[in-house]
Design an enzyme around this catalytic site. Structure first.
Site, PDB file in Angstrom:
ATOM      1  N   HIS A   1       0.870  -1.182   0.000  1.00  0.00           N
ATOM      2  CA  HIS A   1       0.000   0.000   0.000  1.00  0.00           C
ATOM      3  C   HIS A   1       0.911   1.238   0.000  1.00  0.00           C
ATOM      4  O   HIS A   1       2.019   1.194   0.540  1.00  0.00           O
ATOM      5  CB  HIS A   1      -0.832  -0.047   1.286  1.00  0.00           C
ATOM      6  CG  HIS A   1      -1.927   0.960   1.392  1.00  0.00           C
ATOM      7  ND1 HIS A   1      -1.698   2.288   1.709  1.00  0.00           N
ATOM      8  CD2 HIS A   1      -3.268   0.833   1.270  1.00  0.00           C
ATOM      9  CE1 HIS A   1      -2.857   2.921   1.757  1.00  0.00           C
ATOM     10  NE2 HIS A   1      -3.827   2.079   1.498  1.00  0.00           N
TER      11      HIS A   1
ATOM     12  N   GLN B   1      -4.519  -5.280   6.798  1.00  0.00           N
ATOM     13  CA  GLN B   1      -5.439  -6.262   6.210  1.00  0.00           C
ATOM     14  C   GLN B   1      -5.375  -7.620   6.898  1.00  0.00           C
ATOM     15  O   GLN B   1      -6.173  -8.500   6.586  1.00  0.00           O
ATOM     16  CB  GLN B   1      -5.153  -6.442   4.713  1.00  0.00           C
ATOM     17  CG  GLN B   1      -5.383  -5.205   3.878  1.00  0.00           C
ATOM     18  CD  GLN B   1      -6.846  -4.774   3.821  1.00  0.00           C
ATOM     19  OE1 GLN B   1      -7.757  -5.579   4.043  1.00  0.00           O
ATOM     20  NE2 GLN B   1      -7.091  -3.511   3.549  1.00  0.00           N
TER      21      GLN B   1
ATOM     22  N   ASP C   1       2.962  -4.363   8.123  1.00  0.00           N
ATOM     23  CA  ASP C   1       1.743  -3.589   7.921  1.00  0.00           C
ATOM     24  C   ASP C   1       0.587  -4.582   8.045  1.00  0.00           C
ATOM     25  O   ASP C   1       0.350  -5.392   7.152  1.00  0.00           O
ATOM     26  CB  ASP C   1       1.798  -2.936   6.530  1.00  0.00           C
ATOM     27  CG  ASP C   1       0.466  -2.298   6.132  1.00  0.00           C
ATOM     28  OD1 ASP C   1      -0.540  -2.475   6.853  1.00  0.00           O
ATOM     29  OD2 ASP C   1       0.445  -1.620   5.086  1.00  0.00           O
TER      30      ASP C   1
ATOM     31  N   CYS D   1      -4.772   2.470  -3.782  1.00  0.00           N
ATOM     32  CA  CYS D   1      -3.551   2.974  -3.122  1.00  0.00           C
ATOM     33  C   CYS D   1      -2.375   2.035  -3.331  1.00  0.00           C
ATOM     34  O   CYS D   1      -1.495   1.906  -2.482  1.00  0.00           O
ATOM     35  CB  CYS D   1      -3.750   3.219  -1.631  1.00  0.00           C
ATOM     36  SG  CYS D   1      -4.977   4.461  -1.257  1.00  0.00           S
TER      37      CYS D   1
ATOM     38  N   LYS E   1     -10.758  -0.629  10.027  1.00  0.00           N
ATOM     39  CA  LYS E   1     -10.802  -1.843   9.207  1.00  0.00           C
ATOM     40  C   LYS E   1     -11.125  -3.078  10.034  1.00  0.00           C
ATOM     41  O   LYS E   1     -11.255  -4.174   9.485  1.00  0.00           O
ATOM     42  CB  LYS E   1      -9.469  -2.022   8.462  1.00  0.00           C
ATOM     43  CG  LYS E   1      -9.286  -0.975   7.369  1.00  0.00           C
ATOM     44  CD  LYS E   1      -8.031  -1.154   6.569  1.00  0.00           C
ATOM     45  CE  LYS E   1      -7.938  -0.045   5.527  1.00  0.00           C
ATOM     46  NZ  LYS E   1      -6.716  -0.106   4.733  1.00  0.00           N
TER      47      LYS E   1
HETATM   48  C1  PLP Z   1      -5.784   0.615   4.470  1.00  0.00           C
HETATM   49  C2  PLP Z   1      -4.375   0.206   4.442  1.00  0.00           C
HETATM   50  C3  PLP Z   1      -3.363   1.039   4.914  1.00  0.00           C
HETATM   51  C4  PLP Z   1      -3.628   2.415   5.417  1.00  0.00           C
HETATM   52  O1  PLP Z   1      -4.528   2.406   6.495  1.00  0.00           O
HETATM   53  P1  PLP Z   1      -5.195   3.777   6.981  1.00  0.00           P
HETATM   54  O2  PLP Z   1      -6.277   3.320   7.889  1.00  0.00           O
HETATM   55  O3  PLP Z   1      -5.722   4.457   5.749  1.00  0.00           O
HETATM   56  O4  PLP Z   1      -4.145   4.549   7.668  1.00  0.00           O
HETATM   57  C5  PLP Z   1      -2.073   0.568   4.874  1.00  0.00           C
HETATM   58  N1  PLP Z   1      -1.779  -0.656   4.423  1.00  0.00           N
HETATM   59  C6  PLP Z   1      -2.736  -1.500   3.969  1.00  0.00           C
HETATM   60  C7  PLP Z   1      -2.344  -2.856   3.494  1.00  0.00           C
HETATM   61  C8  PLP Z   1      -4.055  -1.091   3.958  1.00  0.00           C
HETATM   62  O5  PLP Z   1      -4.996  -1.912   3.494  1.00  0.00           O
END
Ligand code: PLP
Length: 415
Positions: free
Chosen positions: A132, A212, A209, A373, A235
């Site tokens: 992302h 997800q 990260d 993104c 999320k």
């Molecule tokens: C949504 C997402 C982000 C960013 O998250 P935010 O809530 O917009 O800060 C970063 N990495 C992944 C894989 C995402 O799906």
């Protein structure tokens, strides 16, 4: 199909779950809403909505400041969520949990507070081809500022990272590896344990990260042994404006503050400031109190359903959705990794994803169309965009049938 549904609903009562999500019970453009943009953000159940409402209605006060009862009570509720988050990802201590605005801020915090002091000219940072933007741009900017080098683990046609190539990228100059657990645009579940172990053999810290992974699977940061783990409240069925950075205490102690001001200090004179211990050192200013409280309610909700039940059910949705979409003429799924979360990106050779999204919306079906993104992922697959359907535990096999029907209508309109 009936058999499949019975098998997969073991452990989860989806009809009952859907009743917890008021937003799902509405018509959009005359059709019952089918919400399939869960990888972008998730809807909120009554227990989260009620908890925030009750907190504002009866309990609201600032935290960590007041001597009065209400502030003490709010502080207790707030601190308890930090413990809950630590439990949710199995951190060794709640002091390793930093509240941030979201995954984006959590990664920026690491880039600033860890990257600035510890990464310099000639050093290398490794990310992957399927990140992302939130896990690309902060490192790219840090590299530009410091004269460091950004290296990228390549992916194959299925959207799987090439671990042999990763092995070649690791050098004595590598100072950090930062990869996502699950790709938001392809659904790939990366072999993060292997990635972490390979980096650790050289003493290199790893950031995961987890934006997800947090909604879809149980995560144990100590078993993974990752150095940093980031995710977003919105999320995982919680509020916007709240996220989490987990970091090992040894890193938090060595890192510099991200923002300065109230709440992150121990003592201040005009000549000198001593900083508070982690986590407070990284939480300047009045925190998002109600959002933290809401996050606690969301984690509570997920844990009651059981992350393993959630994963099993969503895997069934993924299998069913993949099988059904593959039967649509001309539809190509982008992201066919062996290990996937419940995300299906797809393209048609002759219909633009935005048109697909618009015509699905006319039938009450909410999907995402765009680059999600992840522009470098689109470049990797030589496409400008995809349409993406991402499933939650509140989605049903019937809704996947609605999606398929909707796509057949899209085709009828365009051919
Ligand atoms: C949504 C997402 C982000 C960013 O998250 P935010 O809530 O917009 O800060 C970063 N990495 C992944 C894989 C995402 O799906």
């Amino acid at each position: 199909m009936v058999q499949l549904m019975e098998k997969c609903t073991i452990g989860l009562d989806v009809a009952k779950i859907r009743a917890d999500f008021p937003v799902l019970d509405q018509r959009i453009n005359g059709y019952p809403l089918v919400y399939l943009d869960n990888a972008a953000t998730t809807q909120k159940p009554w227990p989260v909505i009620d908890r925030i409402r009750d907190f504002y209605a009866h309990e609201y006060a600032t935290v960590r400041r007041g001597v009065y009862s209400m502030s003490a009570r709010a502080t207790m509720a707030y601190d308890q969520v930090r413990e809950q988050v630590a439990g949710f990802i199995h951190a060794a201590s709640p002091h390793e949990i930093i509240f941030t605005k979201g995954t984006t801020e959590a990664i920026n915090l690491v880039a600033y507070s860890y990257g600035r002091p510890f990464i310099g000219a000639g050093d290398e940072i490794i990310i992957s081809a399927i990140e992302h933007h939130a896990n690309i741009v902060p490192w790219q900017q840090l590299c530009q500022e410091k004269g460091a080098v950004l290296k990228v683990i390549p992916a194959n046609e299925a959207g799987e990272l090439l671990i042999d190539e990763y092995a070649k990228l690791l050098t004595d100059n590598t100072k950090l590896v930062a990869v996502n657990y699950v790709s938001n645009s392809l659904g790939t579940i990366n072999p993060v344990k292997t990635i972490i172990d390979m980096a650790h053999e050289r003493g290199i810290p790893v950031l995961i990260d987890g934006a997800q992974s947090a909604p879809h699977m149980a995560v144990d940061v100590q078993a993974l042994d990752c150095d940093f783990y980031a995710f977003s409240g919105h999320k995982i069925y919680g509020p916007t404006g709240i996220g989490v950075l987990y970091a090992k205490m040894k890193h938090l102690e060595a890192m510099v503050p991200y923002q300065c001001g109230g709440d992150m200090i121990e003592s201040v004179t005009f000549e000198h400031t001593t900083f508070a211990k982690p986590p407070h050192k990284f939480e300047a200013g009045t925190p998002p109190i109600a959002e933290v409280i809401g996050l606690g309610a969301a984690i509570d909700y997920l844990e009651k359903l059981g992350l393993n039940n959630i994963q099993a059910y969503e895997n069934d949705l993924l299998a069913y959705g993949t099988e059904q979409l593959q039967q649509i003429e001309g539809l190509q799924i982008i992201g066919t990794a062996k290990h996937k979360a419940s995300v299906i990106s797809f393209v048609f050779p002759d219909i633009h994803p935005h048109d697909v999204g618009t015509i699905l919306d006319q039938q009450g079906i909410a999907v995402r169309a765009g680059h999600h993104c992840t522009q470098p992922v689109m470049e990797r697959f030589h496409i400008p965009a995809t349409t993406r359907a991402s499933f939650s535990f509140y989605n049903t096999h019937d809704e996947i049938d609605r999606l398929v029907e909707g796509l057949r209508h899209v085709i009828a309109v365009f051919r």
